[in-house]
Design an enzyme around this catalytic site. Structure first.
Site, PDB file in Angstrom:
ATOM      1  N   GLU A 120       0.821  -1.210   0.000  1.00 36.52           N
ATOM      2  CA  GLU A 120       0.000   0.000   0.000  1.00 36.52           C
ATOM      3  C   GLU A 120       0.857   1.261   0.000  1.00 36.52           C
ATOM      4  O   GLU A 120       1.977   1.280   0.532  1.00 36.52           O
ATOM      5  CB  GLU A 120      -0.919   0.000   1.227  1.00 36.52           C
ATOM      6  CG  GLU A 120      -1.919   1.140   1.242  1.00 36.52           C
ATOM      7  CD  GLU A 120      -2.894   1.052   2.408  1.00 36.52           C
ATOM      8  OE1 GLU A 120      -3.774   1.940   2.496  1.00 36.52           O
ATOM      9  OE2 GLU A 120      -2.784   0.124   3.230  1.00 36.52           O
ATOM     10  N   HIS A 214      -8.182 -18.715  -7.640  1.00 34.49           N
ATOM     11  CA  HIS A 214      -9.054 -19.373  -6.662  1.00 34.49           C
ATOM     12  C   HIS A 214      -9.478 -18.392  -5.568  1.00 34.49           C
ATOM     13  O   HIS A 214     -10.670 -18.274  -5.248  1.00 34.49           O
ATOM     14  CB  HIS A 214      -8.341 -20.574  -6.044  1.00 34.49           C
ATOM     15  CG  HIS A 214      -8.982 -21.088  -4.793  1.00 34.49           C
ATOM     16  ND1 HIS A 214     -10.258 -21.597  -4.762  1.00 34.49           N
ATOM     17  CD2 HIS A 214      -8.527 -21.140  -3.501  1.00 34.49           C
ATOM     18  CE1 HIS A 214     -10.570 -21.957  -3.525  1.00 34.49           C
ATOM     19  NE2 HIS A 214      -9.536 -21.678  -2.744  1.00 34.49           N
ATOM     20  N   ARG A 223     -17.901 -10.171  -2.489  1.00 35.39           N
ATOM     21  CA  ARG A 223     -17.946  -8.719  -2.677  1.00 35.39           C
ATOM     22  C   ARG A 223     -18.730  -8.285  -3.907  1.00 35.39           C
ATOM     23  O   ARG A 223     -19.119  -7.111  -3.993  1.00 35.39           O
ATOM     24  CB  ARG A 223     -16.510  -8.166  -2.744  1.00 35.39           C
ATOM     25  CG  ARG A 223     -15.680  -8.473  -1.504  1.00 35.39           C
ATOM     26  CD  ARG A 223     -16.374  -8.047  -0.229  1.00 35.39           C
ATOM     27  NE  ARG A 223     -15.540  -8.278   0.958  1.00 35.39           N
ATOM     28  CZ  ARG A 223     -15.897  -8.016   2.204  1.00 35.39           C
ATOM     29  NH1 ARG A 223     -17.084  -7.493   2.440  1.00 35.39           N
ATOM     30  NH2 ARG A 223     -15.079  -8.265   3.209  1.00 35.39           N
TER      31      ARG A 223
END
Length: 301
Positions: A120, A214, A223
């Protein structure tokens, strides 16, 4: 467009300099490579790299299971067999690396999927941009009265206007103070790693996210579902469009067996058998809890 001029130039340079390769490529995914798909007001998803395609799944399965899969007549049939019987390792042979720009509160929800590699943007080292997620009026909703983690009816009128005003004003004020605290003009300036604590959860961050197919399917099953929070669901929907073009046979099986399928408990199977035999089964005689029965009836009536 939510990309910086530097990022746009990087994309143009990468797409203008294709390299020959002997590895398997997916023509569908090649069309998405490096291109940014806008999401929300300032966010995006773009494919940085990928490995494998439908044939890689088939290749791995035939190595793993050998003669046990010879009754499957074609590659698509084999992929559907693997999906149907929860044989996950062949799907792990495909990987994708995404560059995602997203609000911090969405990132905190996303990171709960602990089966990916993540790097990040560092707010200890760099200064975050003045970019905040501000919902559209139609996306402002009250708390659901039946779901403690969901939304209910949309806010309207003066209340919706007031909420939007608070979100914009509070975000701007927090960022003004952030800039003031880290400034070294006439003062020492607070360390960036400390000043960031004052920033709101709707500020945007960025990361590189690498995951195998997977585990990506598991992420998308949760989601991209209609019950997922809207702000993460739109990212999942954008990724679905990319995956559909990358591994069309695998994605078709995923849509059929995971997104469009239903998993039944042993009690659920027994209730279906009793109904088919003509018995009128109720929640009290089913052996299910009220919650289980409600979900069962939601699918089968």
């Amino acid at each position: 467009m939510p990309l910086t001029p530097e990022q746009l130039q990087d994309i143009q340079n990468a797409r203008a300099n294709p390299q020959p390769t002997l590895r398997a490529v997916s023509p569908g995914m090649e069309q998405h490579l490096y291109e940014a798909k806008p999401v929300l007001d300032h966010g995006f998803v773009r494919v940085i790299d990928y490995m494998g395609d439908d044939s890689a799944i088939v290749q791995a399965a035939r190595v793993s299971y050998g003669a046990g899969t010879k009754h499957v007549s074609n590659d698509e049939g084999l992929i559907r067999y693997l999906m149907r019987h929860w044989h996950s390792t062949p799907f792990e042979m495909c990987e994708i690396k995404l560059h995602v720009k997203l609000p911090v509160f969405v990132a905190r929800q996303w990171i709960r999927h602990r089966t990916a590699n993540v790097n990040e943007y560092s707010a200890r080292y760099s200064i975050l941009d003045r970019e905040f997620y501000i919902p559209r009026v139609e996306d402002l909703a009250a708390q659901s009265v039946v779901n403690n983690q969901g939304r209910g009816e949309a806010l309207t009128g003066e209340e919706a206007e007031r909420v939007l005003r608070y979100l914009k004003d509070d975000a701007g004020r927090a960022y003004d103070h952030y800039e003031e605290m880290i400034s070294d003009e006439g003062q020492q300036g607070l360390a960036r790693e400390l000043a960031r604590m004052n920033l709101p959860a709707n500020i945007y961050t960025q990361w590189y996210w690498k995951v195998d197919l997977h585990n990506l399917f598991h992420f998308l099953r949760l989601r991209a579902d209609s019950h997922a929070q809207y702000e993460i669901r739109v990212y999942a929907d954008a990724i679905c469009e990319m995956v559909k073009d990358w591994v069309p046979a695998a994605y078709g099986a995923f849509e059929d067996y995971r997104m469009g399928g239903v998993q039944l408990s042993g009690k659920g199977v027994e209730v279906l058998k009793r109904r088919l035999a003509g018995e009128a089964v109720t929640q009290e005689t089913s052996g299910m809890s009220k919650g289980e029965w409600r979900e069962f009836e939601g699918v089968f009536g």
